[in-house]
Design a protein around this motif. Structure first.
Motif, PDB file in Angstrom:
ATOM      1  N   THR A  44       2.055  14.460   1.824  1.00 50.18           N
ATOM      2  CA  THR A  44       1.882  13.042   2.141  1.00 50.18           C
ATOM      3  C   THR A  44       3.023  12.185   1.592  1.00 50.18           C
ATOM      4  O   THR A  44       3.285  11.113   2.105  1.00 50.18           O
ATOM      5  N   VAL A  45       3.708  12.687   0.534  1.00 53.32           N
ATOM      6  CA  VAL A  45       4.847  11.933   0.001  1.00 53.32           C
ATOM      7  C   VAL A  45       5.849  11.653   1.110  1.00 53.32           C
ATOM      8  O   VAL A  45       6.387  10.550   1.215  1.00 53.32           O
ATOM      9  N   VAL A  86      -6.188   3.511  -3.766  1.00 57.67           N
ATOM     10  CA  VAL A  86      -6.403   2.348  -2.891  1.00 57.67           C
ATOM     11  C   VAL A  86      -7.652   1.589  -3.320  1.00 57.67           C
ATOM     12  O   VAL A  86      -7.699   0.363  -3.302  1.00 57.67           O
ATOM     13  N   GLU A 112       0.630   4.133  -2.812  1.00 59.68           N
ATOM     14  CA  GLU A 112       0.222   5.490  -2.481  1.00 59.68           C
ATOM     15  C   GLU A 112       1.335   6.495  -2.791  1.00 59.68           C
ATOM     16  O   GLU A 112       1.083   7.593  -3.270  1.00 59.68           O
ATOM     17  N   LEU A 113       2.566   6.080  -2.526  1.00 59.10           N
ATOM     18  CA  LEU A 113       3.708   6.943  -2.826  1.00 59.10           C
ATOM     19  C   LEU A 113       3.714   7.279  -4.320  1.00 59.10           C
ATOM     20  O   LEU A 113       3.824   8.435  -4.719  1.00 59.10           O
ATOM     21  N   TYR A 140       4.643   8.860   3.345  1.00 56.52           N
ATOM     22  CA  TYR A 140       4.772   7.528   2.747  1.00 56.52           C
ATOM     23  C   TYR A 140       6.233   7.124   2.626  1.00 56.52           C
ATOM     24  O   TYR A 140       6.582   5.964   2.859  1.00 56.52           O
ATOM     25  N   ARG A 166       1.194   7.062  -6.378  1.00 52.85           N
ATOM     26  CA  ARG A 166       0.008   7.826  -6.757  1.00 52.85           C
ATOM     27  C   ARG A 166       0.218   9.310  -6.493  1.00 52.85           C
ATOM     28  O   ARG A 166      -0.059  10.150  -7.349  1.00 52.85           O
ATOM     29  N   VAL A 167       0.757   9.645  -5.317  1.00 59.76           N
ATOM     30  CA  VAL A 167       0.960  11.059  -4.992  1.00 59.76           C
ATOM     31  C   VAL A 167       2.021  11.666  -5.911  1.00 59.76           C
ATOM     32  O   VAL A 167       1.892  12.804  -6.365  1.00 59.76           O
ATOM     33  N   LEU A 168       3.054  10.868  -6.247  1.00 56.85           N
ATOM     34  CA  LEU A 168       4.065  11.382  -7.168  1.00 56.85           C
ATOM     35  C   LEU A 168       3.461  11.644  -8.549  1.00 56.85           C
ATOM     36  O   LEU A 168       3.733  12.671  -9.162  1.00 56.85           O
ATOM     37  N   LEU A 212       2.406  17.836  -1.748  1.00 53.66           N
ATOM     38  CA  LEU A 212       3.432  16.795  -1.598  1.00 53.66           C
ATOM     39  C   LEU A 212       3.623  16.350  -0.154  1.00 53.66           C
ATOM     40  O   LEU A 212       4.463  15.502   0.115  1.00 53.66           O
ATOM     41  N   ASN A 225       1.564  14.749  -8.918  1.00 52.51           N
ATOM     42  CA  ASN A 225       2.353  15.977  -8.992  1.00 52.51           C
ATOM     43  C   ASN A 225       3.347  15.976 -10.144  1.00 52.51           C
ATOM     44  O   ASN A 225       4.229  16.818 -10.201  1.00 52.51           O
ATOM     45  N   LEU A 272       7.262   5.979   5.867  1.00 50.11           N
ATOM     46  CA  LEU A 272       6.679   4.658   6.130  1.00 50.11           C
ATOM     47  C   LEU A 272       7.509   3.566   5.455  1.00 50.11           C
ATOM     48  O   LEU A 272       7.856   2.555   6.072  1.00 50.11           O
ATOM     49  N   VAL A 273       7.858   3.791   4.176  1.00 51.22           N
ATOM     50  CA  VAL A 273       8.645   2.791   3.452  1.00 51.22           C
ATOM     51  C   VAL A 273       9.991   2.582   4.142  1.00 51.22           C
ATOM     52  O   VAL A 273      10.429   1.449   4.376  1.00 51.22           O
ATOM     53  N   THR A 300     -10.312   6.663   3.929  1.00 52.31           N
ATOM     54  CA  THR A 300      -9.060   6.058   3.475  1.00 52.31           C
ATOM     55  C   THR A 300      -7.862   6.860   3.963  1.00 52.31           C
ATOM     56  O   THR A 300      -6.858   6.289   4.394  1.00 52.31           O
ATOM     57  N   ILE A 320       0.852  -1.206   0.000  1.00 49.87           N
ATOM     58  CA  ILE A 320       0.000   0.000   0.000  1.00 49.87           C
ATOM     59  C   ILE A 320       0.878   1.242   0.000  1.00 49.87           C
ATOM     60  O   ILE A 320       0.609   2.206  -0.717  1.00 49.87           O
ATOM     61  N   ALA A 321       1.926   1.222   0.827  1.00 48.34           N
ATOM     62  CA  ALA A 321       2.776   2.412   0.951  1.00 48.34           C
ATOM     63  C   ALA A 321       3.374   2.770  -0.403  1.00 48.34           C
ATOM     64  O   ALA A 321       3.350   3.930  -0.821  1.00 48.34           O
ATOM     65  N   PHE A 322       3.874   1.760  -1.136  1.00 51.93           N
ATOM     66  CA  PHE A 322       4.461   2.014  -2.450  1.00 51.93           C
ATOM     67  C   PHE A 322       3.406   2.545  -3.417  1.00 51.93           C
ATOM     68  O   PHE A 322       3.650   3.503  -4.157  1.00 51.93           O
TER      69      PHE A 322
END
Lengths: 329, 290
Positions: free
Chosen positions: B265-266, A244, A122-123, B269, A125-127, B263, A130, B272-273, B220, A118-120
């Motif tokens: 939330t980047v 997600v 979402e990472l 995450y 997706r946000v990238l 950005l 932008n 987190l990684v 979410t 999930i973390a990857f």
């Protein structure tokens, strides 16, 4: 963990009959079944990772990478669509391998691995949200094509019948490839890792290699699915291909159909997708927003509570292949 | 310029305390039952709607309604555990994940049914006001919410430390078989824990409702924020959830100010990684027992 397999000929007959029925259906049924085979195909890919005990809650990442790579290479670089599709699959496989290599290298297992996916996702997706080159949140659009002069096999774009046959062939291809793989030594290694990772390692299963391989194949398949999906939609948004929610939608069909069985994701998609479409229409008709979400949730809850092995093993059992259905646990 | 940073950091701390309360609920459920509540954000949103509904019915300031929302969600969690979740405690991990995904979808569906997709804002006079302490200005609504959250966290900590039931919860988290051996009724502990976990989410939801307008799809984001916090702090660690919550609150506020709001939330995450890879049991977590 040996899946209750459908032998080769009935499956082949099923896919051939579905292909033959394609031109006879009107466009409503064609698009509905296109969606069914899209989810069946993605479910097969998801289920492959699950067969090695790797729970992917970020499968949209592979779908999204494949979709964006294919669309951008065609639209911005003018690359041949088939090559772009292959490149999308390759990139998705690379992303999947990197994720799994990192995870396995640092022995991230179980819950933590699922959270890593999930973390990857979402990472990324946000990238992508932008990243101006791919349109950011505004989305990436493919130019419309002229249906008169279009040759679907060259542009990989076409009408509803073309995409119906495309996803049907993709599903059939994935079905037989995965069937082969599961019968190979790698299949046994993956099932071993799923059943008991420590025991499998002790028996000499190369865990890192096996995991990276299974995710690379699964992600590559998902990348092809994403590439075709993007070509069908003609537009891509990070949220609609990498969110997600997309990852969750992908895992519903294989779970309902039967985890770890080869035909399960297909049965699951046949059951879930029409139900979703129907409840969507119903929700709009009677102005009951959320009805589809509610039905979706209740359905998964009912299946996971009462039919932990899904519909397919139960159907097999009904057809009195009881012994093979019992082996799935 | 420095006062801008002070304001942003203090605002981040205030939000962080509420995040900590959300994360506390997630971590306590994991600590005792080894379940990852994928529907935690949905439960926060139940709290938001509870706060909204109670506010529109009574007109009381939202922060005073948090305990009511907490009680309501405690009851829901207790019953939900008894009725559905308990059967999944010994099931494989993917089955547990999928159970919570199903619960999340059901809750979102019900939210859409009862409240629709549009945001439900809480409009109160205090929204525009702030306290001034030296050069720092603290938003009134945030400060009240954070103080209430601190109060509830304190109560929960006292309960866990000094009450018999709290001690049995800690015992079950620490050594499940040992707890059963000395006669702790584990099923009751499970149900109470699920209740407490959901009560934390619900109280935090009611507190956050005036800050983020209640909406089904916020769920979410809250689930993911709670995941990030508990992984960074260590799944199952109470201290980790508190420190992690404040850390993420401040980090997001600073990233929104210095880099770009889109950005922010980047960074969460990416963090987190990194933590998952380098220290999968979190900064405060203990190594997994087999």
């Amino acid at each position: 963990m040996r899946p209750p397999a459908l032998s080769r000929w009935p499956a082949l007959a099923f896919f051939a009959a579905m292909a033959a029925a394609g031109p006879l259906m009107d466009s409503f049924w064609q698009s509905l079944l296109t969606l069914v085979f899209f989810y069946a195909y993605m479910g097969l890919s998801w289920n492959l990772m699950m067969s090695a005990g790797l729970l992917s809650l970020g499968h949209a990442l592979f779908l999204g990478v494949g979709a964006y790579a294919t669309a951008v290479l065609i639209a911005a670089a003018g690359l041949d669509p088939w090559l772009s599709l292959a490149a999308g699959a390759f990139l998705a496989a690379m992303v999947g391998s990197a994720l799994t290599w990192l995870g396995a290298r640092f022995s991230v297992r179980g819950v933590h691995f699922a959270l890593l996916t999930i973390a990857f996702a979402e990472l990324f997706r946000v990238l992508f949200d932008n990243w101006e080159l791919v349109g950011g949140t505004g989305g990436f659009f493919l130019k419309a094509i002229n249906p008169e002069t279009n040759r679907p096999l060259a542009t990989l774009r076409g009408g509803t019948l073309f995409f119906y046959l495309a996803f049907l062939s993709a599903t059939a291809g994935a079905y037989f490839i995965i069937g082969r793989l599961m019968a190979s030594r790698w299949g046994y290694r993956w099932r071993g890792l799923h059943a008991d990772e420590d025991a499998a390692r002790a028996l000499g299963v190369p865990a890192l290699q096996s995991k990276v391989l299974v995710v690379a194949i699964s992600a590559g398949l998902a990348g092809v699915g994403g590439g075709l999906f993007g070509l069908m939609q003609g537009s891509l948004f990070p949220d609609s291909v990498m969110g997600v929610r997309v990852s969750i939608d992908i895992l519903i069909a294989p779970i309902i159909g039967g985890l770890g069985s080869l035909f399960g994701p297909i049965i699951g998609a046949f059951f879930v997708v029409p139900l979703m479409e129907f409840s969507n229409v119903l929700a709009q008709r009677i102005g009951f927003f959320g009805l589809n979400t509610l039905i979706n949730g209740m359905l998964i809850l009912a299946v996971i509570t009462f039919l932990p092995d899904g519909l397919w093993p139960r159907l097999i059992a009904l057809a009195r292949f009881r012994s093979s259905a019992r082996c799935s646990k | 310029m420095t006062s801008l940073y002070h304001n942003v950091i203090s605002g981040g701390i205030l939000i962080g305390v509420i995040y900590a309360l959300i994360a506390l609920g997630l971590t306590i459920i994991f600590g005792v039952m080894r379940l990852v509540n994928f529907a935690h954000g949905e439960m926060v949103v139940i709290g938001m709607y509870a706060g909204y509904a109670l506010w529109s019915a009574t007109g009381l300031p939202p922060w005073t309604l948090a305990p009511v929302a907490a009680l309501l969600l405690f009851a829901m969690g207790y019953l939900l555990q008894k009725a559905i979740i308990n059967a999944f405690i010994d099931r494989p991990q993917h089955a547990q994940f999928i159970l919570f995904i199903a619960l999340a979808l059901i809750i979102t569906g019900l939210h859409l049914l009862f409240f629709g997709p549009d945001p439900r804002p809480i409009q109160i006079a205090e929204s525009m006001q702030s306290y001034a302490i030296g050069s720092i200005r603290l938003d009134v609504v945030r400060t009240q919410a954070a103080l209430m959250a601190i109060g509830l966290i304190g109560l929960l900590m006292l309960f866990l430390k000094y009450s018999t039931l709290g001690a049995s919860i800690r015992a079950a988290a620490d050594n499940l078989i040992g707890a059963q051996v000395i006669g702790i009724r584990v099923r009751r502990v499970y149900a109470v824990t699920a209740g407490i976990g959901m009560a934390c989410a619900g109280a935090a939801g009611a507190l956050i409702a005036p800050l983020f307008d209640a909406q089904p799809f916020l769920a979410t984001d809250f689930t993911l924020i709670a995941f990030i916090i508990v992984i960074v702090g260590g799944l199952g660690s109470l201290m980790g959830a508190l420190v992690g919550g404040v850390m993420i609150g401040v980090a997001e506020a600073l990233a929104a100010l210095t880099v770009s709001p889109a950005l922010k939330t980047v960074f969460s995450y990416a963090l987190l990684v990194l933590v998952l890879l380098l220290r999968p049991n979190g900064i405060f977590g203990e190594p997994e027992r087999s």
